[in-house]
Design an enzyme around this catalytic site. Sequence first.
Site, PDB file in Angstrom:
ATOM      1  N   ARG A   1       0.860  -1.193   0.000  1.00  0.00           N
ATOM      2  CA  ARG A   1       0.000   0.000   0.000  1.00  0.00           C
ATOM      3  C   ARG A   1       0.890   1.234   0.000  1.00  0.00           C
ATOM      4  O   ARG A   1       1.694   1.427   0.894  1.00  0.00           O
ATOM      5  CB  ARG A   1      -0.908   0.006   1.228  1.00  0.00           C
TER       6      ARG A   1
ATOM      7  N   SER B   1     -12.545  -4.064   0.509  1.00  0.00           N
ATOM      8  CA  SER B   1     -12.813  -3.612   1.879  1.00  0.00           C
ATOM      9  C   SER B   1     -14.298  -3.381   2.073  1.00  0.00           C
ATOM     10  O   SER B   1     -14.949  -2.774   1.223  1.00  0.00           O
ATOM     11  CB  SER B   1     -12.078  -2.293   2.158  1.00  0.00           C
TER      12      SER B   1
ATOM     13  N   LYS C   1      -4.421   4.605   9.089  1.00  0.00           N
ATOM     14  CA  LYS C   1      -5.247   4.852   7.897  1.00  0.00           C
ATOM     15  C   LYS C   1      -6.202   5.991   8.235  1.00  0.00           C
ATOM     16  O   LYS C   1      -7.207   5.787   8.914  1.00  0.00           O
ATOM     17  CB  LYS C   1      -5.995   3.579   7.484  1.00  0.00           C
TER      18      LYS C   1
END
Lengths: 213, 213
Positions: free
Chosen positions: B40, B109, B138
Amino acid sequence: MKTFDLSLYLVTDRSLSLGRPLKYIVEEAVKGGVTMVQLREKTCSSKEFHELAVQLKQCLQPYGVPLIINDRLDIALACNADGLHIGQNDIPYVIARKLLGKDKIIGLSVENRQDVVEANQCDVDYIGISPVFSTPTKTDAAQALGLPGVREITEISKHPSVGIGGINESNAKEIIRAGADGISVVSAIMSAPDPKCAAFRLSEIINQTKQQP
Amino acid sequence: MKTFDLSLYLVTDRSLSLGRPLKYIVEEAVKGGVTMVQLREKTCSSKEFHELAVQLKQCLQPYGVPLIINDRLDIALACNADGLHIGQNDIPYVIARKLLGKDKIIGLSVENRQDVVEANQCDVDYIGISPVFSTPTKTDAAQALGLPGVREITEISKHPSVGIGGINESNAKEIIRAGADGISVVSAIMSAPDPKCAAFRLSEIINQTKQQP
């Protein structure tokens, strides 16, 4: 067969649109004479980027104006854009070509002589000479090349070229005279009170300059 | 045939690596028992993202551990990753599947019950229950679901699931007990003094919990 006209190439920047919808500005600009459009988005989500790309693709199709996506090859694939524009810090050209196929337009930004020499070894469809003048609309840009830089690059490049960076009505003529096939503009259209009129005036300057001996 | 093991799923974040190279942490983590790795990257250039992806793909291949790319379908294609993980603000699942093909792993997700109902209508390969606990790693995450949220989601989901968000050695067991097939961790491994040892301990917790009736 890829046919495209680099003459007046709008690169988008929503932050400069003075609150007006991107689609409105793009469509007005095309009515005024913009020949290519590049969607450049550096901060939004992939979902939003994709939605914008689909919207612009639908908007531009009836005009026969190609939609080019900046950097994001996945968005270009997802919206079936006409092409992709990559910079020196994006996915390598060879990989982009392999994934997009030979029928799509791929443009490559060049920032110096060495970049042009390397671009000459690839079947890129055009090069973006970047930046011609210093510009506040692209904060990660290299040092400005100026008109001598444009002249040097257009002389050694085997590909069509478009100048970008700080170009507006006051200097468009000089870029074409320095050998570029077209100009890219951001704020000169995005922030114009009347984008259609701004595109028309730029288009007139380019066409007149190209017709002069 | 896609075979993958969601048990201990490392999601990278270079900003939490305490200055250590990403490849070092990932390889140590895999030696310790990590079963999947998601790259990521939210701020680097496409060029750098691609280089990191190629590096991790080469690193993981000998271990048979799948490399999943977060959000960027183009990077997944460019490095021939094993799959893609998308969130609710990324490219729509249907388009991602079309572009990646049926043989690649695609994870999605889910942040609430409605997302799970929609995911059930797609052939996603797994869902990421996000976030289980609130997490500083996040910043755009939705409201924490907690263990009751994990239980509700795993009960209605027809897909394998992995919990993510604020998971570490102290709560890993509870996530598995709540029905998840695995846990995703970021800082619990990225910032661990010994990533291999941290992965091993998490792996032990997961395996032991799964063996309990």
